[in-house]
Scaffold this active site. Structure first.
Site, short mmCIF file in Angstrom:
data_model
loop_
_atom_site.label_atom_id
_atom_site.label_comp_id
_atom_site.label_asym_id
_atom_site.label_seq_id
_atom_site.Cartn_x
_atom_site.Cartn_y
_atom_site.Cartn_z
N TYR A 92 0.86 -1.20 0.00
CA TYR A 92 0.00 0.00 0.00
C TYR A 92 0.89 1.25 0.00
O TYR A 92 0.69 2.18 -0.79
CB TYR A 92 -0.90 -0.03 1.24
N1 LIG Z 1 -7.59 5.68 7.03
C1 LIG Z 1 -6.32 5.96 7.13
O1 LIG Z 1 -5.67 5.67 8.15
C2 LIG Z 1 -5.60 6.67 6.00
C3 LIG Z 1 -4.34 7.22 6.26
C4 LIG Z 1 -3.67 7.89 5.25
C5 LIG Z 1 -4.25 8.00 4.02
N2 LIG Z 1 -5.48 7.46 3.78
C6 LIG Z 1 -6.05 7.59 2.44
O2 LIG Z 1 -7.22 8.37 2.53
C7 LIG Z 1 -8.07 8.05 1.44
C8 LIG Z 1 -9.47 7.79 1.97
O3 LIG Z 1 -9.43 6.59 2.72
P1 LIG Z 1 -10.40 6.30 3.94
O4 LIG Z 1 -9.56 6.20 5.14
O5 LIG Z 1 -11.56 7.21 3.91
O6 LIG Z 1 -10.82 4.80 3.55
P2 LIG Z 1 -12.23 4.07 3.43
O7 LIG Z 1 -13.15 4.49 4.52
O8 LIG Z 1 -11.88 2.64 3.26
O9 LIG Z 1 -12.83 4.65 2.06
C9 LIG Z 1 -12.23 4.34 0.83
C10 LIG Z 1 -13.02 5.01 -0.26
O10 LIG Z 1 -12.40 4.68 -1.53
C11 LIG Z 1 -13.42 4.15 -2.38
N3 LIG Z 1 -12.90 3.27 -3.41
C12 LIG Z 1 -12.25 2.08 -3.28
N4 LIG Z 1 -11.98 1.56 -4.48
C13 LIG Z 1 -12.49 2.44 -5.40
C14 LIG Z 1 -12.53 2.46 -6.81
N5 LIG Z 1 -12.04 1.46 -7.56
N6 LIG Z 1 -13.11 3.54 -7.43
C15 LIG Z 1 -13.63 4.55 -6.70
N7 LIG Z 1 -13.64 4.56 -5.36
C16 LIG Z 1 -13.06 3.51 -4.72
C17 LIG Z 1 -14.38 3.44 -1.44
O11 LIG Z 1 -15.59 3.21 -2.11
P3 LIG Z 1 -16.56 1.94 -1.71
O12 LIG Z 1 -17.36 2.40 -0.53
O13 LIG Z 1 -17.38 1.73 -2.93
O14 LIG Z 1 -15.68 0.78 -1.38
C18 LIG Z 1 -14.47 4.49 -0.33
O15 LIG Z 1 -15.31 5.54 -0.71
C19 LIG Z 1 -7.45 6.84 0.75
O16 LIG Z 1 -6.73 7.25 -0.39
C20 LIG Z 1 -6.50 6.31 1.80
O17 LIG Z 1 -5.45 5.57 1.23
C21 LIG Z 1 -6.16 6.79 4.75
#
Ligand SMILES: NC(=O)c1ccc[n+]([C@@H]2O[C@H](COP(=O)([O-])OP(=O)(O)OC[C@H]3O[C@@H](n4cnc5c(N)ncnc54)[C@H](OP(=O)(O)O)[C@@H]3O)[C@@H](O)[C@H]2O)c1
Length: 245
Positions: free
Chosen positions: A150
């Site tokens: 990742y």
């Molecule tokens: N959570 C953390 O600790 C963290 C830390 C640093 C960075 N981030 C980054 O922050 C961003 C948001 O993550 P989050 O924490 O909010 O995660 P999350 O709650 O798992 O949400 C992920 C989002 O991405 C969508 N997604 C997944 N595959 C997709 C695709 N093929 N096309 C379009 N949308 C897609 C999901 O849609 P579905 O609902 O349809 O699955 C969901 O809306 C990500 O880029 C993640 O890597 C997260």
């Protein structure tokens, strides 16, 4: 860049940070927020939540691995701010984990953002202004082996942001890759570590958009990681490298 009056598109807005960002942009005065979601039920839920508070949010069907969906997005007209937020994360030792999971990280986190930039940047260039915000992580700078593949996909995203900046910067399009650490969302539900709230992270991202920052860390922990890398990169890699399966 001001948020007021802007047309914004956020990928992965069905839940988590993306959903929070959609409402934060609306509250910040954006004219129109296109909130990307993959499932019809999420589009409906977003629609009713937005209508309930009269927020200018238009949910759209958008899977960032679908050429058809991305083609449709390019027809929306000029978007001022694109937020490449959609993300997936696998877990485990890169040598043993499910290969499809590692491959999906690249498809969504890296190629998804590239496809979106290719679809929307031309109109930004034509109007002489715009912004692309990539959501990466501070662990794009130093790999956290627990989620090693990742982090590698996010390092690719960070690097892509630099390339886009080189091509778009003198055309009025600002490119920024934001680097938070752990946020309290579904993605981190299995991690027993301190977490930032989605609201805090969304607020910081909007602050950096207004300031047109370059690749900011989000939160004190991310700032500490970047400081540590400047100070002693080998020691920092060794320390973070302990966090593995
Ligand atoms: N959570 C953390 O600790 C963290 C830390 C640093 C960075 N981030 C980054 O922050 C961003 C948001 O993550 P989050 O924490 O909010 O995660 P999350 O709650 O798992 O949400 C992920 C989002 O991405 C969508 N997604 C997944 N595959 C997709 C695709 N093929 N096309 C379009 N949308 C897609 C999901 O849609 P579905 O609902 O349809 O699955 C969901 O809306 C990500 O880029 C993640 O890597 C997260």
């Amino acid at each position: 860049m001001d948020i007021e009056g802007r047309r914004v598109l956020i990928t992965g807005a069905s839940r988590g940070l993306g959903r929070t960002l959609a409402f934060a942009f609306a509250e910040g005065g954006a004219r129109e927020v296109f909130a990307g979601a993959r499932k019809a039920e999420d589009i409906e839920k977003l629609s009713s939540a937005a209508q309930a508070i009269n927020a200018p949010i238009t949910p759209i069907k958008l899977d960032v691995t679908s050429a058809e969906d991305i083609h449709a997005v390019a027809a929306l007209g000029c978007i001022d701010i694109l937020v490449n937020n959609a993300g997936v994360a696998g877990y485990g030792n890169p040598l043993q984990m499910n290969f499809e999971s590692a491959s999906a990280e690249m498809s969504v986190n890296y190629f998804g953002a590239l496809r979106m930039a290719r679809a929307l940047a031309p109109a930004m260039v034509e109007q002489g202004q715009g912004m692309i915000v990539n959501v990466a992580t501070a662990f794009a700078k130093v790999n956290l082996p627990l989620v090693g593949t990742y982090c590698a996909s996010k390092a690719a995203l960070l690097s892509l942001g630099q390339a886009l900046r080189a091509y778009l910067g003198d055309k009025g399009v600002h490119v920024m890759t934001v680097m938070p650490t752990t946020i309290d969302t579904d993605m981190s539900s299995g991690a027993d570590v301190p977490k930032m709230t989605k609201e805090f992270v969304a607020g910081e991202i909007l602050r950096h958009i207004r300031a047109e920052t370059i690749d900011p860390p989000i939160g004190a922990e991310a700032q500490g990681i970047l400081d540590g890398l400047l100070n002693d990169p080998v020691a920092m890699e060794k320390m973070i490298g302990q966090i593995r399966v």
